[in-house]
Design a protein around this motif. Structure first.
Motif, PDB file in Angstrom:
ATOM      1  N   VAL A 141       0.855  -1.192   0.000  1.00  0.00           N
ATOM      2  CA  VAL A 141       0.000   0.000   0.000  1.00  0.00           C
ATOM      3  C   VAL A 141       0.885   1.234   0.000  1.00  0.00           C
ATOM      4  O   VAL A 141       1.641   1.478   0.934  1.00  0.00           O
ATOM      5  N   SER A 142       0.791   2.014  -1.061  1.00  0.00           N
ATOM      6  CA  SER A 142       1.625   3.211  -1.187  1.00  0.00           C
ATOM      7  C   SER A 142       0.913   4.480  -0.721  1.00  0.00           C
ATOM      8  O   SER A 142       1.555   5.417  -0.269  1.00  0.00           O
ATOM      9  N   HIS A 143      -0.415   4.540  -0.870  1.00  0.00           N
ATOM     10  CA  HIS A 143      -1.218   5.706  -0.506  1.00  0.00           C
ATOM     11  C   HIS A 143      -2.529   5.206   0.098  1.00  0.00           C
ATOM     12  O   HIS A 143      -3.036   4.158  -0.307  1.00  0.00           O
ATOM     13  N   ALA A 144      -3.070   5.990   1.017  1.00  0.00           N
ATOM     14  CA  ALA A 144      -4.404   5.686   1.559  1.00  0.00           C
ATOM     15  C   ALA A 144      -5.101   7.007   1.874  1.00  0.00           C
ATOM     16  O   ALA A 144      -4.509   7.900   2.486  1.00  0.00           O
ATOM     17  N   PHE A 145      -6.340   7.119   1.428  1.00  0.00           N
ATOM     18  CA  PHE A 145      -7.126   8.332   1.597  1.00  0.00           C
ATOM     19  C   PHE A 145      -8.415   8.008   2.348  1.00  0.00           C
ATOM     20  O   PHE A 145      -9.191   7.153   1.916  1.00  0.00           O
ATOM     21  N   LEU A 146      -8.627   8.705   3.443  1.00  0.00           N
ATOM     22  CA  LEU A 146      -9.811   8.489   4.267  1.00  0.00           C
ATOM     23  C   LEU A 146     -11.012   9.232   3.692  1.00  0.00           C
ATOM     24  O   LEU A 146     -10.913  10.387   3.295  1.00  0.00           O
TER      25      LEU A 146
END
Length: 181
Positions: A141-146
């Motif tokens: 996982v390189s990016h995560a947006f809530l």
């Protein structure tokens, strides 16, 4: 980072759907246009929401920098979130991560979150904390947006970190405690 498409892997049907239904061919054309228009910008897509990696078989994801998807309802661990009602969710995150990572791209979790309306405020906070910890520890996982900042965005499900009046929820504190500045 340019997100190309959102929920493009939904299957057309006759009932109402909040998602934009798009054929693989139409999405492939959109990706081509994005590459032509912004050649030097990293791209993620298609914002898969079905939880079924096989639905991307006709999507030309090879030219993407990241594969994007949202794991709504997946549990951060192999057991349901503490405090969640019995039967809530769609099982552990592990299989979801494995399935999408098998497509050979770093993952961009372009939406994750949990409805307070289904979980209650404490379990929503625990869910958000657990997901952030899980994403931070998984090298795929390189990016995560809530999703989302405020309950005003979804007042029925109350998915935000703050209430409609702007006051902080337990989810806000959970999110803030996980951020490294």
């Amino acid at each position: 980072l340019l997100l190309v498409g959102n929920e493009a892997d939904q299957q057309p049907h006759d009932g109402p759907d909040e998602s934009f239904e798009q054929t693989a061919e139409a999405w492939n054309n959109l990706l081509y246009a994005a590459h032509y228009t912004w050649p030097d910008v990293e791209k993620a897509g298609p914002g898969a929401s079905s939880g079924q990696p096989w639905r991307l078989n006709d999507f030309k994801i090879g030219s993407l920098d990241y594969l994007s998807a949202h794991p709504y309802g997946k549990w951060p661990e192999d057991v349901p979130v503490s405090g969640a009602p019995a039967g809530w969710g769609h099982g552990p995150l592990t299989g979801w991560l494995d399935g999408y990572a098998a497509l050979g791209k770093p993952l961009c979790v372009d939406e994750f979150g949990a409805p307070e309306s289904e979980l209650g405020e404490g379990a929503q906070a625990d869910y958000i904390s657990g997901m952030i910890e899980r994403f931070a520890c998984d090298g795929r996982v390189s990016h995560a947006f809530l999703y989302c900042w405020s309950d005003r965005m979804d007042p029925t499900r109350r998915m935000g970190l703050v209430r409609v009046d702007g006051s902080h929820k337990e989810a806000y504190d959970a999110f803030e405690s996980q951020m490294w500045f």
